[in-house]
Design a protein around this motif. Structure first.
Motif, short mmCIF file in Angstrom:
data_model
loop_
_atom_site.label_atom_id
_atom_site.label_comp_id
_atom_site.label_asym_id
_atom_site.label_seq_id
_atom_site.Cartn_x
_atom_site.Cartn_y
_atom_site.Cartn_z
N GLY A 253 1.00 -1.33 0.01
CA GLY A 253 0.16 -0.17 0.24
C GLY A 253 0.76 1.18 0.06
O GLY A 253 0.37 2.59 0.54
N ALA A 254 2.11 1.18 -0.45
CA ALA A 254 2.78 2.24 -0.28
C ALA A 254 2.36 3.76 -1.37
O ALA A 254 1.63 3.42 -2.19
CB ALA A 254 4.41 2.18 -1.26
N GLY A 255 2.56 4.59 -0.87
CA GLY A 255 2.04 5.84 -1.60
C GLY A 255 3.16 6.44 -2.32
O GLY A 255 4.10 5.90 -2.64
N ALA A 256 2.65 7.47 -3.07
CA ALA A 256 3.78 8.15 -4.19
C ALA A 256 5.00 8.43 -3.40
O ALA A 256 6.14 8.38 -3.96
CB ALA A 256 3.04 9.49 -4.61
N SER A 257 4.87 8.98 -2.18
CA SER A 257 6.45 9.46 -1.79
C SER A 257 7.24 8.32 -1.29
O SER A 257 8.38 8.47 -1.40
CB SER A 257 6.08 10.30 -0.28
N ALA A 258 6.67 7.06 -0.75
CA ALA A 258 7.59 5.73 -0.62
C ALA A 258 8.20 5.53 -1.91
O ALA A 258 9.48 5.04 -2.09
CB ALA A 258 6.61 4.83 0.13
N LEU A 259 7.26 5.54 -3.07
CA LEU A 259 7.68 4.91 -4.49
C LEU A 259 8.80 5.79 -4.97
O LEU A 259 10.07 5.70 -5.47
CB LEU A 259 6.89 5.01 -5.42
N ALA A 260 8.64 7.16 -4.63
CA ALA A 260 9.95 8.41 -5.02
C ALA A 260 11.02 8.02 -4.15
O ALA A 260 12.13 8.15 -4.82
CB ALA A 260 9.06 9.57 -4.71
N GLY A 261 10.91 7.59 -3.10
CA GLY A 261 12.04 7.08 -2.17
C GLY A 261 12.97 6.20 -2.74
O GLY A 261 14.00 6.12 -2.82
N LEU A 262 11.90 5.04 -3.41
CA LEU A 262 12.70 3.79 -3.95
C LEU A 262 13.44 4.50 -5.22
O LEU A 262 14.59 4.06 -5.36
CB LEU A 262 11.66 2.87 -4.59
N VAL A 263 12.85 5.24 -6.08
CA VAL A 263 13.47 5.81 -7.33
C VAL A 263 14.67 6.67 -6.84
O VAL A 263 15.67 6.26 -7.13
CB VAL A 263 12.45 6.85 -7.86
N ASP A 264 14.80 7.28 -5.71
CA ASP A 264 16.00 8.16 -5.21
C ASP A 264 17.06 7.17 -4.88
O ASP A 264 18.00 7.48 -5.54
CB ASP A 264 15.62 9.13 -4.23
N ALA A 265 16.50 6.17 -4.29
CA ALA A 265 17.75 5.18 -3.72
C ALA A 265 18.38 4.40 -4.93
O ALA A 265 19.56 4.37 -5.09
CB ALA A 265 17.12 4.08 -2.86
#
Ligand SMILES: [Zn+2]
Length: 287
Positions: A253-265
């Motif tokens: 149930g990750a939101g956009a901010s968690a996914l953005a965190g993965l993209v950044d990583a």
């Protein structure tokens, strides 16, 4: 990667192709030639384009001419060394799949496909037991060879999971074949057990009928563990790792901010932002 160099391959290859073709044939696997650097059969169909014979002919055994693709596949050494590779020693080797040939699963990673993630999931689920050989493909994917199934499973694919099954009627290029992108290389092999692979079970596992659903975000989840794991990945595995992490995050149930965190990583490990975004979007489509 061991790339076939332009121009010199005829010298490098020598009799390597025909000798390998004979070895497959000696195992009982029917083979036929594909054009050099290509997955396309070497010989064009000998029958007129709109003639009945073009669709009725069941191959070399029927009409004595080559050009029927997988229908011409043979274990006959004279045919292999003569009319087949005799005319074109650098022709690639196609192995006809399905008994008496092997069943092969192609795990595809081209264009960001998650083949190796699917491989890991299927292996963990015990659905890949009985592998006889693992061949790496020029695009970076894997071919897993199994005993050809007695029931004659036909070709099939779970395309969005990067999984393509070749059984009866299908074929794969086998080592030492090569394309402009590199070679097919035998990476591992084991003593055959005769155990067959069940593609219907694989399809049902990856893409269960009627059970696909989205989990609503029930609670805020800490995705920092995924981010840490992602940062520790080796360069060759970054895209697959990001895809896997994004799938797990979306499932939880990750939101956009968690996914953005993965993209950044992922960008931090050297993946381009565009590539990382595309991978996460593709995880969204599959989730
Ligand atoms: Zn024919």
């Amino acid at each position: 990667m061991d790339r076939a160099s332009g121009g010199g391959e005829a010298i490098v290859v020598g009799r390597a192709m025909v000798e390998a073709a004979l070895r497959y044939a000696a195992k009982g696997w029917p083979v036929f030639p594909c054009a050099p650097r290509s997955k396309v059969p070497l010989f064009a169909n000998p029958h007129p384009r709109h003639g009945v014979q073009r669709y009725r002919c069941r191959g070399y055994r029927d009409c004595g001419r080559l050009g029927h693709g997988v229908l011409d596949a043979t274990t006959d050494p004279d045919l292999i060394t003569g009319p087949m590779w005799g005319r074109c020693p650098t022709a690639n080797i196609a192995v006809a799949c399905g008994r008496p040939g092997p069943d092969v699963i192609d795990f595809d990673v081209a264009a960001g496909k998650p083949g190796l993630v699917s491989f890991a999931r299927l292996r963990a689920a015990g659905l890949l037991r009985g592998v006889q050989a693992l061949v790496t493909t020029p695009s970076g994917g894997w071919h897993l060879y199994f005993a050809g199934s007695a029931g004659g499973q036909g070709n099939g694919a779970v395309a969005r999971y990067g999984v393509d099954f070749r059984g009866t009627g299908g074929y794969v290029l086998a080592p030492p074949s090569y394309t402009a992108h590199g070679r097919y290389v035998l990476a591992d092999h084991r003593t055959p057990t005769g155990r067959e692979v069940d593609f219907a079970a694989i399809r049902a596992f990856l893409d269960p009928p009627g059970t696909r659903r989205r989990h609503p975000p029930v609670r805020a989840t800490d995705h920092s563990a995924l981010v840490r794991w992602l940062r520790a990945q080796r360069p060759g595995n970054r895209n697959n790792a990001l895809y896997w992490a994004a799938c797990r995050a979306i499932e939880s149930g990750a939101g956009a901010s968690a996914l953005a965190g993965l993209v950044d990583a992922a960008v931090g490990t050297g993946l381009s932002r565009r590539e990382a975004r595309r991978t996460v979007e593709s995880a969204y489509r599959t989730a």
